[in-house]
Design an enzyme around this catalytic site. Structure first.
Site, PDB file in Angstrom:
ATOM      1  N   GLY A 362       0.816  -1.202   0.000  1.00 30.20           N
ATOM      2  CA  GLY A 362       0.000   0.000   0.000  1.00 30.20           C
ATOM      3  C   GLY A 362       0.848   1.249   0.000  1.00 30.20           C
ATOM      4  O   GLY A 362       2.081   1.189   0.076  1.00 30.20           O
ATOM      5  N   PRO A 363       0.231   2.419  -0.099  1.00 29.57           N
ATOM      6  CA  PRO A 363       0.969   3.691  -0.136  1.00 29.57           C
ATOM      7  C   PRO A 363       1.724   3.933   1.169  1.00 29.57           C
ATOM      8  O   PRO A 363       1.436   3.312   2.191  1.00 29.57           O
ATOM      9  CB  PRO A 363      -0.141   4.725  -0.337  1.00 29.57           C
ATOM     10  CG  PRO A 363      -1.337   3.961  -0.782  1.00 29.57           C
ATOM     11  CD  PRO A 363      -1.218   2.604  -0.211  1.00 29.57           C
ATOM     12  N   PRO A 364       2.668   4.863   1.145  1.00 33.12           N
ATOM     13  CA  PRO A 364       3.380   5.199   2.386  1.00 33.12           C
ATOM     14  C   PRO A 364       2.444   5.802   3.418  1.00 33.12           C
ATOM     15  O   PRO A 364       1.506   6.531   3.089  1.00 33.12           O
ATOM     16  CB  PRO A 364       4.431   6.225   1.925  1.00 33.12           C
ATOM     17  CG  PRO A 364       4.573   6.014   0.451  1.00 33.12           C
ATOM     18  CD  PRO A 364       3.232   5.561  -0.026  1.00 33.12           C
ATOM     19  N   GLY A 365       2.706   5.472   4.686  1.00 38.73           N
ATOM     20  CA  GLY A 365       1.968   6.102   5.762  1.00 38.73           C
ATOM     21  C   GLY A 365       0.637   5.483   6.110  1.00 38.73           C
ATOM     22  O   GLY A 365      -0.097   6.050   6.915  1.00 38.73           O
ATOM     23  N   VAL A 366       0.299   4.323   5.540  1.00 36.39           N
ATOM     24  CA  VAL A 366      -0.998   3.717   5.849  1.00 36.39           C
ATOM     25  C   VAL A 366      -0.907   2.756   7.025  1.00 36.39           C
ATOM     26  O   VAL A 366      -1.912   2.170   7.422  1.00 36.39           O
ATOM     27  CB  VAL A 366      -1.583   2.995   4.615  1.00 36.39           C
ATOM     28  CG1 VAL A 366      -1.891   3.980   3.518  1.00 36.39           C
ATOM     29  CG2 VAL A 366      -0.640   1.906   4.122  1.00 36.39           C
ATOM     30  N   GLY A 367       0.290   2.539   7.575  1.00 39.59           N
ATOM     31  CA  GLY A 367       0.411   1.731   8.786  1.00 39.59           C
ATOM     32  C   GLY A 367       0.917   0.329   8.561  1.00 39.59           C
ATOM     33  O   GLY A 367       0.607  -0.559   9.355  1.00 39.59           O
ATOM     34  N   LYS A 368       1.694   0.102   7.520  1.00 41.50           N
ATOM     35  CA  LYS A 368       2.181  -1.256   7.248  1.00 41.50           C
ATOM     36  C   LYS A 368       3.152  -1.722   8.334  1.00 41.50           C
ATOM     37  O   LYS A 368       3.019  -2.820   8.873  1.00 41.50           O
ATOM     38  CB  LYS A 368       2.858  -1.292   5.865  1.00 41.50           C
ATOM     39  CG  LYS A 368       1.938  -0.909   4.713  1.00 41.50           C
ATOM     40  CD  LYS A 368       2.615  -1.081   3.373  1.00 41.50           C
ATOM     41  CE  LYS A 368       3.765  -0.119   3.158  1.00 41.50           C
ATOM     42  NZ  LYS A 368       3.349   1.286   3.128  1.00 41.50           N
ATOM     43  N   THR A 369       4.140  -0.890   8.651  1.00 33.58           N
ATOM     44  CA  THR A 369       5.146  -1.282   9.642  1.00 33.58           C
ATOM     45  C   THR A 369       4.538  -1.397  11.031  1.00 33.58           C
ATOM     46  O   THR A 369       4.811  -2.350  11.762  1.00 33.58           O
ATOM     47  CB  THR A 369       6.293  -0.260   9.654  1.00 33.58           C
ATOM     48  OG1 THR A 369       6.870  -0.180   8.348  1.00 33.58           O
ATOM     49  CG2 THR A 369       7.367  -0.669  10.645  1.00 33.58           C
ATOM     50  N   SER A 685      -5.333   2.765 -17.931  1.00 32.36           N
ATOM     51  CA  SER A 685      -6.658   3.118 -17.427  1.00 32.36           C
ATOM     52  C   SER A 685      -7.119   4.506 -17.858  1.00 32.36           C
ATOM     53  O   SER A 685      -8.253   4.892 -17.574  1.00 32.36           O
ATOM     54  CB  SER A 685      -6.675   3.028 -15.899  1.00 32.36           C
ATOM     55  OG  SER A 685      -5.736   3.922 -15.330  1.00 32.36           O
ATOM     56  N   LYS A 728      -8.421   4.751  -6.412  1.00 28.82           N
ATOM     57  CA  LYS A 728      -8.933   5.774  -7.319  1.00 28.82           C
ATOM     58  C   LYS A 728     -10.227   6.388  -6.794  1.00 28.82           C
ATOM     59  O   LYS A 728     -10.462   7.601  -6.903  1.00 28.82           O
ATOM     60  CB  LYS A 728      -9.146   5.188  -8.706  1.00 28.82           C
ATOM     61  CG  LYS A 728      -7.853   4.762  -9.405  1.00 28.82           C
ATOM     62  CD  LYS A 728      -8.127   4.077 -10.725  1.00 28.82           C
ATOM     63  CE  LYS A 728      -6.824   3.659 -11.413  1.00 28.82           C
ATOM     64  NZ  LYS A 728      -7.058   2.959 -12.692  1.00 28.82           N
TER      65      LYS A 728
END
Length: 811
Positions: A362-369, A685, A728
């Protein structure tokens, strides 16, 4: 009982009987033993009061304390009591001499004491010397001699006395009496009345005993050699220590070796690894202290001792606890949490420590780590994080060979050393940022780490010993999974984290981000007050992202301003209003609802997926006089350029329906531009977006400003499915778009779109470009194929212009 061929006296004698436990007396044998049982004492007293004769018979089971007649052997020995001595403890020590074999024929009494009637057997004074008896006597003598030499329990005088006996029967009894045999084996010899059979049985027993003694001797020699070697090593080490003390080298190599050996003794590890460490320690011990090789060997040994080999963290797979932790630390992400809880539930039902390789994308900053850290917390396992961004060298994964100076293990084993157990939660961060060059391909090396079929024997170039990674829970993170090589991506289970809606961001800011920044800036209590409306203003006008990092930074900036105000004594508490917010952060950086304010010609809102999440992509088309050129600007990729060509071909194929001249493309130049030209853009797209902008520009029909679209176009005008619909749709929602045209093939993906977005945005599925034009344009040009779209189409003026070569407007 073998009595054939021998005369048994007809006279039957009555004697007292003394039962023996674990003991047997042969004729001609003199020995003493203690008597303590009441029956035995009475039998002994009865014998002494008469003629000192008593029958000695062994018990079949020595554990029976009060034997009956059924517990005694029927063949015993008639003996003479030679001496009795009463001991202080009440027992009687008696000295007896065996006289002859006795066969019990009848038990007369056994209540007070045993009284029996026996038949005695006298050995014949002269035994005919047959070749068989003589041969067996010699064999018994030879075996007995070897037994005496091996056992060393008999002195030479006793051996000479036994061997010198001329009578073969007495010789056999004497040899049997000096052997450490079981009562059952001695009883067999006692019951052998026939001398030849007696010698044969004794020869067999002696042969077995000699083999046992041979094995004992060999075992003793091996143990002795081992002890001698150990003692020799100890002696040499003590000598080396003494020499070092004399030389003043008290902290020399030997001290290091002793320390390493102590660590090895306390370290749990497999036997093959332990043997390797012991060999390396012995090698280190032989290396001179001044040699540089000693440092290399010592580092290697310390790495082997530092790595976890058998240490296991006591993991707790509690689903309820894990769900509570995930909900406390993360808002939203329901499907992601559900998948993680499923994994933990499986862990709770099975003893298997390993699991799937999870990739949080996912994008940076979404809480993966932070989500990976929460998984480790819920499982109660150590958490290790290794960043792979910019890793180009394969040795970063597999380690350097020990032949190089400064070599060390790769990042995987470094992380395992940090964890200290064999089953940590291991986060491989930014796995899509690895690259390859002349130093190797680290992504290929990661295959051995993440492949469950291989990672039970991971090979590190430095350690050189297969290391088991099968118990590790690997979690990887990536912004763009398409940058991960396909073989590596195949090993992982992809879990998408798309981004947050405004409502989710508001909740996270209020419940998590703002309290964290208050604590970091010492603004506890009510020193700072921020309403939800102000938080929403920060989200809408000062951030534009799928994640939360920019929002966190803006909240930190506000807290810094307030902290300065409070520290300067200007105010004890600050209420952040909209006006105060703009004085802190400046004018609005982004306008909420970035869609066009009014309908325009040749401008269409498209939707794009980027590593930063979804984004609104405006496509502009301009028609200028020219010679039929198609100009594409905005740093478009090859796929996007091909989509523009496909869109133009579709428009040309529909020129009659759109009331365009068949050769319109030869008279004008078509310029397609996508703003923010510094940002690379690619993907199929935008196909229907470009086609719609082309039709609008060529027909001079305006596009609805509140409509966005996404979809791939074919030459025949079909609309094909695309990816990243959730991202999107979030971008369109942030921009204030209320109608989105999506391919019919993407209807199934609407399940992933948040309910808040679906309640405020209308998703219209389309399958053909004609439907897109009908929905996106203010006035559909296809509806006027048989008539006139306007009194005179704008092409008429342009085509009649002499600058365009004259001619009719259209055919």
């Amino acid at each position: 009982m073998a009595t054939e061929g021998h005369s048994v006296p007809e006279t039957k004698d009555v004697y007292p009987l003394l039962p023996l436990r674990g003991l047997l007396v042969f004729p001609g044998m003199v020995l003493h033993f203690d008597v303590g049982r009441p029956k035995s004492v009475r039998a002994l007293e009865q014998a002494v009061s008469n003629d000192h004769l008593i029958v000695l018979a062994s018990q079949e089971d020595g554990q029976v304390d009060d034997p009956s007649s059924d517990d005694l052997y029927r063949v015993g020995t008639l003996a003479r009591v030679k001496q009795m001595l009463k001991l202080p403890n009440g027992t009687i020590r008696v000295l007896v001499e065996g006289l002859k074999r006795a066969v019990v024929r009848e038990f007369i009494s056994e209540e007070e004491s045993f009284t029996v009637r026996v038949e005695t057997y006298d050995e014949p004074e002269e035994v005919p010397t047959t070749p068989a008896i003589e041969a067996m006597r010699r064999s018994v003598t030879q075996q007995f001699e070897q037994y005496v030499r091996l056992s060393r329990k008999l002195d030479l005088d006793t051996y000479a006395t036994v061997v010198d006996m001329s009578h073969p029967g007495q010789f056999a009894d004497a040899v049997a009496s000096h052997l450490p045999l079981k009562v059952r084996e001695k009883q067999d010899i006692l019951e052998a009345f026939d001398i030849e059979k007696r010698l044969e049985r004794l020869l067999q027993i002696l042969s077995d005993e000699r083999e046992v003694l041979e094995l004992e001797r060999k075992i003793h020699q091996r143990v002795r050699k081992q002890m001698e070697r150990t003692q020799k090593e100890y002696y040499l080490r003590e000598q080396m220590k003494a020499i070092q003390r004399e030389l003043g080298d008290k902290e020399g190599r030997q001290a290091e070796v002793d320390e390493l050996r102590e660590k090895l003794a306390a370290k749990p590890m497999p036997d093959d690894v332990r043997d390797r460490v012991e060999k390396e320690i012995a090698r280190l011990e032989r290396i001179p202290p001044a040699s540089a090789e000693g440092t290399v060997v010592r580092n290697y040994i310390e790495w082997l001792l530092a790595l976890p080999w058998l240490e296991v963290a006591k993991s707790t797979a509690d689903v309820a606890r894990a769900e509570r932790i995930l909900n406390e630390e993360h808002y939203g992400l329901d499907k992601v949490k559900e998948r993680i809880l499923e994994f933990i539930a499986v862990q709770a039902l099975t003893d298997k420590q390993a699991g799937p390789i999870i990739c949080l994308a996912g994008p940076p900053g979404v809480g993966k780590t932070s989500l990976a850290r929460s998984i480790a917390k819920s499982l109660k396992r150590p958490f290790v994080r290794v960043s792979l961004g910019g890793v180009r060298d394969e040795a970063e994964i597999r380690g350097h060979r020990r032949t190089y100076i400064g070599s060390m293990p790769g990042r995987i084993l470094q992380g395992m050393r940090q964890a200290g157990v064999i089953n940590p939660v291991f986060l491989l961060d930014e796995i899509d940022k690895m690259a390859s060059d002349f130093r190797g391909d680290p992504a290929s090396a990661m295959l051995e780490v993440l492949d469950p079929e291989q990672n039970h024997a991971f090979s590190d170039h430095y350690i050189e010993i297969p290391y088991d990674l099968s118990n590790v829970l690997f979690i990887t993170t990536a912004n763009n999974i398409y940058q991960i090589p396909a073989p590596l991506r195949d090993r992982m289970e992809i879990i998408q984290l798309s981004g947050y809606t405004e409502i989710e961001k508001l909740h996270i800011a209020r419940e998590h981000l703002l309290p964290k920044q208050r604590a970091a800036h010492a603004l506890r209590g009510d020193r700072i007050r921020i309403s939800d409306d102000v938080l929403l203003e920060i989200i809408r006008h000062y951030t534009r992202e799928a994640g939360l990092r920019q929002l966190d930074r803006q909240l930190a900036a506000v807290c810094r301003k307030v902290a300065r105000t409070v520290a300067a004594g200007e105010a004890k508490r600050v209420t952040v209003t909209s006006a105060v917010l703009q004085s802190y952060l400046g004018p609005h950086k982004y306008e909420f609802g970035e869609m066009e304010k009014e309908d325009q010609v040749g401008v269409v809102a498209g939707l794009a997926w980027t590593e930063m999440g979804g984004d609104l992509l405006l496509v502009e088309v301009s028609i200028v006089p020219g010679s039929g050129k198609l100009v594409l600007t905005g740093q478009l990729g090859d796929v996007m350029k091909e989509s523009a060509q496909t869109a133009l071909s579709y428009v040309r194929s529909r020129s009659r329906a759109l009331r365009l001249p068949p050769d319109f493309h030869e008279k004008v130049d078509i310029h397609i531009h996508v703003p923010e030209g510094a940002i690379p853009k690619d993907g199929p797209s935008a196909g229907i977006t470009m086609a719609t902008a082309l039709v609008s520009a060529l027909t001079h029909v305006k596009v609805r400003h509140d409509v966005a679209m996404t979809g791939e176009i074919t030459l025949r005008g079909r609309v094909l499915p695309i990816g990243g619909l959730k991202e999107k749709s979030l971008a369109a929602h942030r921009a204030g778009i209320r109608t989105i045209l999506i391919p019919k093939g993407n209807v199934k993906d609407l399940d992933d779109v948040p309910d808040l977005v679906k309640s405020e945005v209308e998703f219209i599925p389309v399958s053909h470009m004609d439907e897109v034009l009908r929905l996106a344009l203010v006035d559909n040009p296809l509806d006027h194929a048989g008539g006139s779209l306007a009194d005179e189409p704008w092409w008429a003026d342009m085509w009649s212009d002499s600058r365009f070569g004259g001619g009719e407007a259209h055919q």
